[in-house]
Design a protein around this motif. Structure first.
Motif, PDB file in Angstrom:
ATOM      1  N   LEU A   1       5.115  -0.550  -8.629  1.00  0.00           N
ATOM      2  CA  LEU A   1       5.887   0.143  -7.596  1.00  0.00           C
ATOM      3  C   LEU A   1       5.036   1.027  -6.690  1.00  0.00           C
ATOM      4  O   LEU A   1       5.511   1.474  -5.653  1.00  0.00           O
ATOM      5  CB  LEU A   1       6.996   0.989  -8.239  1.00  0.00           C
ATOM      6  CG  LEU A   1       8.087   0.213  -8.973  1.00  0.00           C
ATOM      7  CD1 LEU A   1       9.156   1.174  -9.486  1.00  0.00           C
ATOM      8  CD2 LEU A   1       8.713  -0.839  -8.065  1.00  0.00           C
ATOM      9  N   PHE A   2       3.787   1.296  -7.056  1.00  0.00           N
ATOM     10  CA  PHE A   2       2.922   2.100  -6.197  1.00  0.00           C
ATOM     11  C   PHE A   2       1.471   1.736  -6.468  1.00  0.00           C
ATOM     12  O   PHE A   2       1.137   1.175  -7.509  1.00  0.00           O
ATOM     13  CB  PHE A   2       3.164   3.599  -6.387  1.00  0.00           C
ATOM     14  CG  PHE A   2       2.993   4.093  -7.802  1.00  0.00           C
ATOM     15  CD1 PHE A   2       1.768   4.559  -8.258  1.00  0.00           C
ATOM     16  CD2 PHE A   2       4.068   4.101  -8.680  1.00  0.00           C
ATOM     17  CE1 PHE A   2       1.602   5.015  -9.554  1.00  0.00           C
ATOM     18  CE2 PHE A   2       3.920   4.561  -9.980  1.00  0.00           C
ATOM     19  CZ  PHE A   2       2.681   5.014 -10.427  1.00  0.00           C
ATOM     20  N   ASP A   3       0.608   2.094  -5.501  1.00  0.00           N
ATOM     21  CA  ASP A   3      -0.787   1.676  -5.536  1.00  0.00           C
ATOM     22  C   ASP A   3      -1.766   2.837  -5.652  1.00  0.00           C
ATOM     23  O   ASP A   3      -2.932   2.637  -5.960  1.00  0.00           O
ATOM     24  CB  ASP A   3      -1.104   0.879  -4.270  1.00  0.00           C
ATOM     25  CG  ASP A   3      -0.126  -0.260  -4.083  1.00  0.00           C
ATOM     26  OD1 ASP A   3      -0.307  -1.312  -4.719  1.00  0.00           O
ATOM     27  OD2 ASP A   3       0.846  -0.079  -3.311  1.00  0.00           O
ATOM     28  N   ARG A   4      -1.301   4.041  -5.375  1.00  0.00           N
ATOM     29  CA  ARG A   4      -2.083   5.254  -5.531  1.00  0.00           C
ATOM     30  C   ARG A   4      -1.133   6.373  -5.915  1.00  0.00           C
ATOM     31  O   ARG A   4       0.078   6.259  -5.723  1.00  0.00           O
ATOM     32  CB  ARG A   4      -2.818   5.636  -4.252  1.00  0.00           C
ATOM     33  CG  ARG A   4      -3.104   4.459  -3.316  1.00  0.00           C
ATOM     34  CD  ARG A   4      -4.444   4.539  -2.667  1.00  0.00           C
ATOM     35  NE  ARG A   4      -4.639   3.498  -1.657  1.00  0.00           N
ATOM     36  CZ  ARG A   4      -5.094   2.293  -1.911  1.00  0.00           C
ATOM     37  NH1 ARG A   4      -5.382   1.927  -3.140  1.00  0.00           N
ATOM     38  NH2 ARG A   4      -5.265   1.403  -0.933  1.00  0.00           N
ATOM     39  N   ALA A   5      -1.695   7.472  -6.437  1.00  0.00           N
ATOM     40  CA  ALA A   5      -0.850   8.579  -6.881  1.00  0.00           C
ATOM     41  C   ALA A   5      -1.538   9.904  -6.586  1.00  0.00           C
ATOM     42  O   ALA A   5      -2.752  10.037  -6.755  1.00  0.00           O
ATOM     43  CB  ALA A   5      -0.549   8.458  -8.375  1.00  0.00           C
ATOM     44  N   ILE A   6      -0.740  10.884  -6.137  1.00  0.00           N
ATOM     45  CA  ILE A   6      -1.215  12.247  -5.893  1.00  0.00           C
ATOM     46  C   ILE A   6      -0.287  13.204  -6.618  1.00  0.00           C
ATOM     47  O   ILE A   6       0.917  13.219  -6.352  1.00  0.00           O
ATOM     48  CB  ILE A   6      -1.248  12.588  -4.392  1.00  0.00           C
ATOM     49  CG1 ILE A   6      -2.136  11.598  -3.631  1.00  0.00           C
ATOM     50  CG2 ILE A   6      -1.725  14.016  -4.180  1.00  0.00           C
ATOM     51  CD1 ILE A   6      -2.105  11.793  -2.113  1.00  0.00           C
ATOM     52  N   ALA A   7      -0.842  13.998  -7.533  1.00  0.00           N
ATOM     53  CA  ALA A   7      -0.054  14.969  -8.304  1.00  0.00           C
ATOM     54  C   ALA A   7      -0.546  16.366  -7.973  1.00  0.00           C
ATOM     55  O   ALA A   7      -1.664  16.731  -8.316  1.00  0.00           O
ATOM     56  CB  ALA A   7      -0.181  14.696  -9.796  1.00  0.00           C
ATOM     57  N   GLN A   8       0.302  17.138  -7.312  1.00  0.00           N
ATOM     58  CA  GLN A   8      -0.035  18.494  -6.909  1.00  0.00           C
ATOM     59  C   GLN A   8       0.619  19.476  -7.885  1.00  0.00           C
ATOM     60  O   GLN A   8       1.837  19.569  -7.966  1.00  0.00           O
ATOM     61  CB  GLN A   8       0.447  18.755  -5.481  1.00  0.00           C
ATOM     62  CG  GLN A   8      -0.155  17.805  -4.449  1.00  0.00           C
ATOM     63  CD  GLN A   8       0.470  17.926  -3.067  1.00  0.00           C
ATOM     64  OE1 GLN A   8       0.524  16.955  -2.322  1.00  0.00           O
ATOM     65  NE2 GLN A   8       0.957  19.124  -2.722  1.00  0.00           N
TER      66      GLN A   8
ATOM     67  N   ASN B   1       0.846  -1.183   0.000  1.00  0.00           N
ATOM     68  CA  ASN B   1       0.000   0.000   0.000  1.00  0.00           C
ATOM     69  C   ASN B   1       0.890   1.244   0.000  1.00  0.00           C
ATOM     70  O   ASN B   1       1.136   1.842   1.046  1.00  0.00           O
ATOM     71  CB  ASN B   1      -0.948   0.011   1.198  1.00  0.00           C
ATOM     72  CG  ASN B   1      -1.973   1.120   1.103  1.00  0.00           C
ATOM     73  OD1 ASN B   1      -2.008   1.875   0.135  1.00  0.00           O
ATOM     74  ND2 ASN B   1      -2.818   1.226   2.118  1.00  0.00           N
ATOM     75  N   VAL B   2       1.381   1.602  -1.195  1.00  0.00           N
ATOM     76  CA  VAL B   2       2.321   2.710  -1.358  1.00  0.00           C
ATOM     77  C   VAL B   2       1.684   3.783  -2.229  1.00  0.00           C
ATOM     78  O   VAL B   2       1.177   3.491  -3.319  1.00  0.00           O
ATOM     79  CB  VAL B   2       3.643   2.234  -2.003  1.00  0.00           C
ATOM     80  CG1 VAL B   2       4.565   3.415  -2.285  1.00  0.00           C
ATOM     81  CG2 VAL B   2       4.334   1.213  -1.094  1.00  0.00           C
ATOM     82  N   THR B   3       1.698   5.004  -1.729  1.00  0.00           N
ATOM     83  CA  THR B   3       1.225   6.158  -2.497  1.00  0.00           C
ATOM     84  C   THR B   3       2.415   7.030  -2.853  1.00  0.00           C
ATOM     85  O   THR B   3       3.185   7.433  -1.973  1.00  0.00           O
ATOM     86  CB  THR B   3       0.216   6.991  -1.682  1.00  0.00           C
ATOM     87  OG1 THR B   3      -0.937   6.196  -1.416  1.00  0.00           O
ATOM     88  CG2 THR B   3      -0.197   8.251  -2.438  1.00  0.00           C
ATOM     89  N   VAL B   4       2.589   7.320  -4.130  1.00  0.00           N
ATOM     90  CA  VAL B   4       3.612   8.274  -4.545  1.00  0.00           C
ATOM     91  C   VAL B   4       2.932   9.619  -4.710  1.00  0.00           C
ATOM     92  O   VAL B   4       1.868   9.724  -5.326  1.00  0.00           O
ATOM     93  CB  VAL B   4       4.318   7.816  -5.847  1.00  0.00           C
ATOM     94  CG1 VAL B   4       3.350   7.660  -7.017  1.00  0.00           C
ATOM     95  CG2 VAL B   4       5.450   8.782  -6.207  1.00  0.00           C
ATOM     96  N   PHE B   5       3.509  10.661  -4.107  1.00  0.00           N
ATOM     97  CA  PHE B   5       2.913  11.989  -4.215  1.00  0.00           C
ATOM     98  C   PHE B   5       4.009  13.030  -4.356  1.00  0.00           C
ATOM     99  O   PHE B   5       5.144  12.836  -3.920  1.00  0.00           O
ATOM    100  CB  PHE B   5       1.978  12.287  -3.043  1.00  0.00           C
ATOM    101  CG  PHE B   5       2.600  12.522  -1.679  1.00  0.00           C
ATOM    102  CD1 PHE B   5       2.244  13.637  -0.930  1.00  0.00           C
ATOM    103  CD2 PHE B   5       3.491  11.620  -1.111  1.00  0.00           C
ATOM    104  CE1 PHE B   5       2.774  13.865   0.341  1.00  0.00           C
ATOM    105  CE2 PHE B   5       4.026  11.834   0.156  1.00  0.00           C
ATOM    106  CZ  PHE B   5       3.669  12.961   0.884  1.00  0.00           C
ATOM    107  N   GLY B   6       3.676  14.142  -5.017  1.00  0.00           N
ATOM    108  CA  GLY B   6       4.667  15.180  -5.236  1.00  0.00           C
ATOM    109  C   GLY B   6       4.009  16.446  -5.736  1.00  0.00           C
ATOM    110  O   GLY B   6       2.836  16.462  -6.118  1.00  0.00           O
ATOM    111  N   GLU B   7       4.793  17.535  -5.755  1.00  0.00           N
ATOM    112  CA  GLU B   7       4.278  18.838  -6.146  1.00  0.00           C
ATOM    113  C   GLU B   7       5.189  19.460  -7.207  1.00  0.00           C
ATOM    114  O   GLU B   7       6.402  19.271  -7.181  1.00  0.00           O
ATOM    115  CB  GLU B   7       4.196  19.748  -4.915  1.00  0.00           C
ATOM    116  CG  GLU B   7       3.545  21.098  -5.138  1.00  0.00           C
ATOM    117  CD  GLU B   7       4.537  22.192  -5.528  1.00  0.00           C
ATOM    118  OE1 GLU B   7       4.098  23.274  -5.989  1.00  0.00           O
ATOM    119  OE2 GLU B   7       5.756  21.961  -5.369  1.00  0.00           O
ATOM    120  N   SER B   8       4.589  20.192  -8.141  1.00  0.00           N
ATOM    121  CA  SER B   8       5.312  20.886  -9.209  1.00  0.00           C
ATOM    122  C   SER B   8       6.096  19.872 -10.040  1.00  0.00           C
ATOM    123  O   SER B   8       5.493  18.953 -10.600  1.00  0.00           O
ATOM    124  CB  SER B   8       6.215  21.970  -8.610  1.00  0.00           C
ATOM    125  OG  SER B   8       6.686  22.848  -9.603  1.00  0.00           O
ATOM    126  N   ALA B   9       7.421  19.977 -10.106  1.00  0.00           N
ATOM    127  CA  ALA B   9       8.183  18.965 -10.836  1.00  0.00           C
ATOM    128  C   ALA B   9       7.964  17.586 -10.226  1.00  0.00           C
ATOM    129  O   ALA B   9       8.001  16.572 -10.929  1.00  0.00           O
ATOM    130  CB  ALA B   9       9.671  19.312 -10.822  1.00  0.00           C
TER     131      ALA B   9
END
Length: 513
Positions: free
Chosen positions: A234-241, A209-217
């Motif tokens: 490699l991941f199960d959810r994603a957040i793009a800010q 249960n891995v979420t990759v998240f990040g902002e801008s670049a």
């Protein structure tokens, strides 16, 4: 301009976790490469500077990352690893590189674990920092508060930047088994995600249960991983800010540019480039014509993001993404007011014509100066809609045909008032202003504190379940509804593309929505 804006937007996040009295219990953890010992805190335990790949130096410069060497004994991970090579990014709030001296030996990550023991493995959130792919570090972002309040394991990481992370060159492509070059920073991020899958259970995290998240670049990187075959599993959810869907250069154009840049250093081959000191390469990389970003190489990034999403060629995981209501205002502030030359009414059409040429009349008609309090707000609206809001809206729409897609707009008009920056117009909710709300770094009005609690809840519950939920907060529906995150009220908008004039920036988008 975007990099300058990001430097300012990072205010209030802090850098290294504050020192705390160590607890009696041990913080030693066994990874597959050796044992590490971190710092026990009252709210979170911090493990800083864990190597996730071998140092990319010497013959490994401009090579895909390889596994780190194993070690014997217990490795002390109470201080951060080196930030990656970058120019100075000093701000009133500290250097965006964080502590340490920038170095090529920089592929380190940090793990923040809630101090309270848990009977079950916790969700994992892996943060990819922004900075225009040229500056920044994982250590600048203290994940301890997010870990504690969200009951998650937080990982932050460094990845190669600038020319060291994104140089494409025919000679490098010739060395590659796939015939491609560049995108080394993206490959570093995938190596870190692979390390997380292999090792995070030892820290009490759930590798499933891995979420990759990040902002801008970092948000752009998240979307690049969504379409990258190398990120499969490699991941199960994603957040793009504030960073999904912007177009990337082709491999061919980046290789031409890379060869030209190498020529400016007197190099015609890769051996010459690898023989150059890192400091010389860094100095030469600060070039207004150089564009150190990922490229569409057909392998790491097989297609433009929009094309991949439209055809459904991406990892079908739940995605949460969005923008701030006034993304472009900080760019305007850094370009004009903070540079000592505020934008005037007479200068507004001049600036638009310089930027948009033949399209300027149509743009000025849709963004008349009379519709805004100041020329800076008018130009900021153009930047917000063209560079951020509409691209993100398109990405959310394209994903919605294949997976759960959630979109937001962060809309706290006083998000950066605490900085009291010397500008002649309200900054509103500019680029990066939501980061401290996500990481639990807000100490503002009661309404702002409540909003921050709800945002942290939405993000961490999404990481836990794939559905954004926060106690006491309104339900968050999937796209096409857009969750407007404001301190006075959280509401759902159904007019986001129209509000941001996306028919102007993405012809036909409004009709399709």
């Amino acid at each position: 301009m975007l990099a300058s804006a990001l430097l300012l937007s990072a205010a209030g996040l802090g850098t290294v976790p504050a020192a705390a009295a160590p607890r009696a219990d041990d913080t030693t953890v066994t990874t597959r490469y050796g044992q590490v010992r971190g710092t026990a805190g009252e709210r979170a335990d911090d493990y800083l500077g864990i190597p996730y790949a071998a140092p990319p130096v010497g013959g490994l410069r401009w090579k895909p990352p390889t596994a780190p060497a194993r070690w014997t004994g217990v490795r002390d991970v109470r201080t951060p690893g080196n930030p990656c090579m970058q120019t100075n990014s000093s701000t009133p709030w500290g250097d965006l590189a964080g502590p340490g001296t920038p170095s090529e030996d920089c592929l380190y990550l940090n793990v923040h674990v809630p101090a309270e023991r848990s009977l079950r493995d916790r969700p994992v959130m892996v943060w990819v920092h922004g900075g225009g792919f040229t500056i920044g570090s994982g250590t600048f972002y203290d994940g301890g508060e997010l870990a504690h309040r969200g009951d998650v394991v937080v990982v932050t990481l460094n990845y190669r930047l600038g020319a060291f992370g994104y140089l494409a060159h025919p000679g490098l492509a010739g060395e590659s088994a796939d015939g491609v070059s560049g995108n080394y920073g993206l490959l570093d991020q995938q190596a870190a995600l692979r390390w997380v899958r292999q090792n995070i259970a030892a820290f009490g995290g759930d590798p499933g249960n891995v979420t990759v998240f990040g902002e801008s670049a970092g948000g752009g990187s998240v979307c690049q991983h969504l379409v990258s075959p190398g990120a499969t599993g490699l991941f199960d959810r994603a957040i793009a800010q504030s960073g999904c869907g912007f177009p990337l250069p082709t491999q061919e154009s980046q290789q031409r540019n890379g060869a030209s840049w190498a020529g400016s250093l007197g190099c015609t081959d890769v051996a010459c480039l690898r023989g150059k000191p890192a400091g010389e390469l860094l100095a030469a990389s600060v070039n207004p014509t150089a564009r150190w970003v990922p490229n569409v190489d057909g392998r790491v990034v097989p297609l433009q993001i929009a094309d991949a999403l439209e055809s459904g060629r991406f990892h079908r995981v739940p995605v949460l993404q969005g923008t701030t209501a006034d993304e472009g205002r900080l760019t305007v502030a850094s370009t004009y007011d903070l540079a000592g030359r505020p934008l005037t009414p007479a200068g507004y059409p001049v600036a638009v014509r310089a930027l948009y040429g033949d399209r300027a009349d149509a743009i000025l008609a849709r963004y008349p100066l009379s519709g805004y309090g100041t020329p800076a707000e008018a130009l900021g609206a153009i930047f917000t809609d063209s560079q951020f809001a509409c691209l993100q809206s398109r990405s959310a729409r394209l994903m919605a045909g294949h997976t759960r897609s959630y979109q937001y707009e962060f809309a706290d008009p006083g998000a950066m008032d605490h900085l009291d920056l010397p500008v002649s117009f309200p900054l509103g909710a500019p680029h990066g202003s939501e980061i401290r709300y996500v990481f639990g770094g807000v100490s503002g009005t009661p309404a702002q504190n409540t909003l921050a609690d709800r945002i942290l809840g939405y993000w961490t519950t999404f990481a836990r379940t794939g559905i954004p939920y926060a106690t006491g907060a309104p339900r968050w529906n999937q796209y096409p509804k857009v969750q407007v995150l404001a301190p006075d009220a959280i509401t759902a908008s159904t007019t986001f593309p129209e509000d941001h004039r996306c028919d102007l920036w993405l012809p036909g988008a409004a009709a399709r929505s």
